[in-house]
Design an enzyme around this catalytic site. Structure first.
Site, PDB file in Angstrom:
ATOM      1  N   GLY A 240      35.756  -7.815  15.569  1.00  0.00           N
ATOM      2  CA  GLY A 240      35.468  -9.034  14.822  1.00  0.00           C
ATOM      3  C   GLY A 240      34.564  -8.700  13.639  1.00  0.00           C
ATOM      4  CB  VAL A 241      33.339 -10.845  10.835  1.00  0.00           C
ATOM      5  CG1 VAL A 241      32.520 -10.649   9.585  1.00  0.00           C
ATOM      6  CG2 VAL A 241      34.672 -11.462  10.506  1.00  0.00           C
ATOM      7  CG  ASP A 242      29.922 -11.668  13.956  1.00  0.00           C
ATOM      8  OD1 ASP A 242      30.296 -11.944  12.813  1.00  0.00           O
ATOM      9  OD2 ASP A 242      29.896 -12.475  14.892  1.00  0.00           O
TER      10      ASP A 242
ATOM     11  CG  HIS B 274      16.869 -32.419   9.524  1.00  0.00           C
ATOM     12  ND1 HIS B 274      16.230 -31.301  10.025  1.00  0.00           N
ATOM     13  CD2 HIS B 274      16.595 -33.414  10.390  1.00  0.00           C
ATOM     14  CE1 HIS B 274      15.610 -31.611  11.149  1.00  0.00           C
ATOM     15  NE2 HIS B 274      15.816 -32.895  11.398  1.00  0.00           N
TER      16      HIS B 274
ATOM     17  CD  GLU C 165      16.859 -28.788   7.681  1.00  0.00           C
ATOM     18  OE1 GLU C 165      16.552 -29.582   6.775  1.00  0.00           O
ATOM     19  OE2 GLU C 165      16.303 -28.786   8.793  1.00  0.00           O
TER      20      GLU C 165
ATOM     21  CE  LYS D 170      31.615 -15.376  12.313  1.00  0.00           C
ATOM     22  NZ  LYS D 170      31.650 -14.448  13.425  1.00  0.00           N
TER      23      LYS D 170
ATOM     24  N   GLY E 254      11.748 -30.029  15.006  1.00  0.00           N
ATOM     25  CA  GLY E 254      11.714 -29.493  16.370  1.00  0.00           C
ATOM     26  C   GLY E 254      11.855 -30.609  17.382  1.00  0.00           C
TER      27      GLY E 254
ATOM     28  CB  CYS F  18      12.316 -33.546  11.139  1.00  0.00           C
ATOM     29  SG  CYS F  18      12.806 -34.634  12.465  1.00  0.00           S
ATOM     30  CE1 TYR F  19       6.140 -32.047  16.902  1.00  0.00           C
ATOM     31  CE2 TYR F  19       5.480 -30.296  15.401  1.00  0.00           C
ATOM     32  CZ  TYR F  19       5.253 -31.054  16.536  1.00  0.00           C
ATOM     33  OH  TYR F  19       4.123 -30.833  17.289  1.00  0.00           O
TER      34      TYR F  19
END
Ligand code: XMP
Length: 514
Positions: free
Chosen positions: A226-228, A170, A172, A370, A53, A80-81
């Site tokens: 669109g896809v979403d 990180h 991730e 996505k 964060g 991290c934080y």
């Protein structure tokens, strides 16, 4: 079902942690860092992750989770934080680092640990991705050092007995190679979670939730093709059938011929439950002489909502507005669950909403990325022609024409963009690229065409590879391909006499140009 709870301290990449873990078929949820002891107990996590964060643990009142988490006797991973927080909580010390580390860094493994089992070897160095200004300066007594960087001695620490781990970097983000495996070690080897969550569970859960929420009321869905938004419509259609009406707003800021193509596809599928509203003139008038990108976004967001409110009035008992908002849209406007992340820009379907809305929002994809939405769409039988389309932003070409927007500029851009996309499809490159488009720059320069002087606009081409739109790399074209595309654009589009290619990654750039 075994569950992981992620406490969010507002990092821009918190959701990536969830995504990586869900990819391992393990269920997890993100909640604000300060949820109550009772909420944590009700969730009943098998392990906890404390995210990164923008705040600092050195502040007088650092952000802290409920202290009861430390007596749950479950594994904890601080990133991290979260790493610095763990150090302070267990008696270590954190200071402002004179040398900040942003981006790629090397860690040296000093001791073996379960968190790195099968990934990193003792005494070897590995690349990781860092983003921190503070660092741990004193190790808590119950922990040992697992890895260091030249600047951060306590970059990775562990209390193996109590299964508590702190990573300054990180794991991730994709710039930490094998970061994914580190998270896998934490959830599978250390926390012993069973991999029994599937995307079909998400569908089942969402259908129940939507039916319960909507009851017998009507829902309008903001469908862009669109896809979403298409996957949102498919999910809602499955849940509530004819109670759903889809509204497609042609903003006049779409790609060349896009309006007609979308109408054709969806009219066939949804019949009278699909409506196209042509609002090109309205959008153009309201955007006249507006150059500030945030103002443009706000104006567009408001127009969308005004149109939906007007259309809803014409229909019976519409109580809800469904939007295909995804997690990256939300995280860049505000944090998904109210944690304190920094605002980058107002995505039209999030930041542009007026305070008073005539309907309630349904955003069933709000916590997905996505690629997860594409998998969901496949399960819901959404056709490939929709699922494989490159993402297109709600504000459309308005975020690809920096400066003032005119009809002439839109037409010029549509032509250049359609040549670019046509060439990508012809060269079989379209599916290799996350997103490609042309941008019309507000820069006119001199050129020579047919022995005549020209003084026309420049066009930038953007093509990026990405997994989720949160980070992106420029696509490395073969230079012949790029030269051919550039030549076609200059030859065929009146109004453009120069083409440039954008080699900026995200971060530090963004994908769109505005
Ligand atoms: P940026 O430019 O922020 O874009 O790197 C990340 C992804 O989001 C898309 N994008 C939007 N999508 N409404 C949307 O629905 C918006 O306001 C919006 N702005 C950006 C962008 O095209 C890229 O895929």
């Amino acid at each position: 079902m075994d569950k992981i709870l992620i406490l969010d301290f507002g990092s821009q990449v918190t959701q990536l942690i969830a995504r990586r873990i869900r990819k391992k078929n393990i269920y997890c949820e993100i909640h604000p860092y300060n949820i109550s002891k009772k909420q944590i107990e009700n969730f009943s996590p098998k392990a906890l992750i404390l995210s990164g964060g923008p705040a600092s643990t050195i502040l007088k009142k650092p952000l802290k989770p409920d202290d009861s988490i430390y007596s749950l006797n479950i594994p904890i991973l601080g990133i991290c934080y979260g790493h610095q927080l763990l150090c302070k909580r267990f008696g270590g010390k954190v200071v402002n680092s004179k040398k900040r580390e942003f981006g790629k860094s090397l860690i040296k493994i000093r001791n073996n640990s379960k968190i790195f089992q099968g990934i990193y070897k003792k005494n070897k160095e590995y690349q990781v991705w860092m983003s921190h200004g503070d660092k741990v300066s004193k190790l808590p007594s119950s922990f040992s050092i697992i890895a260091s960087t030249t600047n951060a001695k306590f970059a990775v620490i562990a209390n193996e007995r109590n299964k508590i781990y702190g990573l300054q970097f990180h794991p991730e983000v994709i710039h930490t190679p094998n970061g994914d495996k580190i998270l896998e070690n934490f959830v599978k080897k250390i926390s012993l979670c069973k991999a029994n969550w599937r995307i079909s569970d998400f569908i089942e859960k969402s259908l129940i939730k939507i039916k319960k929420q909507v009851e017998t009321h009507g829902v309008i869905c903001a469908l862009s093709g669109g896809v979403d938004s298409s996957v949102t419509a498919a999910l809602l259609h499955k849940a509530i059938g004819k109670q759903l009406k889809c509204i497609f707003v042609d903003t006049g800021l779409l790609r060349k011929n896009e309006g007609n193509e979308i109408e054709k596809i969806f009219k066939k599928k949804l019949g009278n439950n699909f409506k196209r509203v042509n609002a090109g003139n309205l959008f153009l008038n309201k955007l006249k002489n507006i150059t500030d990108p945030e103002k443009k976004r706000k104006i567009i967001g408001k127009l969308f909502i005004d149109i939906f409110q007007k259309e809803a009035k014409k229909l019976n008992s519409i109580k809800y507005l469904a939007q295909g908002t995804l997690y990256p849209d939300v995280i860049e406007s505000k944090s998904v669950r109210g944690a304190p992340s920094a605002k980058i820009k107002s995505h039209h379907n999030v930041g542009g909403l007026p305070k008073k809305l005539n309907f309630k929002l349904i955003e069933p994809l709000k916590e997905l990325f996505k690629d997860e939405v594409r998998i969901l769409g496949k399960k819901l039988n959404v056709p490939d022609i929709i699922l494989k389309r490159h993402p297109f932003p709600g504000p459309g070409l308005a975020v690809r024409i920096p400066g003032s927007i005119t009809l002439r500029k839109i037409k010029i851009l549509q032509k250049a963009d359609s040549i670019f996309i046509e060439e990508l499809k012809k060269k079989k490159l379209y599916d290799k690229i996350w997103q490609a488009f042309a941008v019309l720059l507000p820069v006119r320069t001199i050129g020579v065409m047919g022995d005549q002087r020209s003084y026309e606009y420049s066009c930038a081409l953007r093509a990026v590879t990405s997994i989720d739109g949160m980070t992106a790399e420029p696509y490395y074209f073969n230079s012949n391909d790029l030269a051919q595309i550039s030549t076609r654009i200059v030859n065929e589009v009146n109004g453009i006499n120069r083409v440039v290619y954008d080699y900026t990654s995200k971060p530090p750039g963004t994908i769109e140009w505005e």
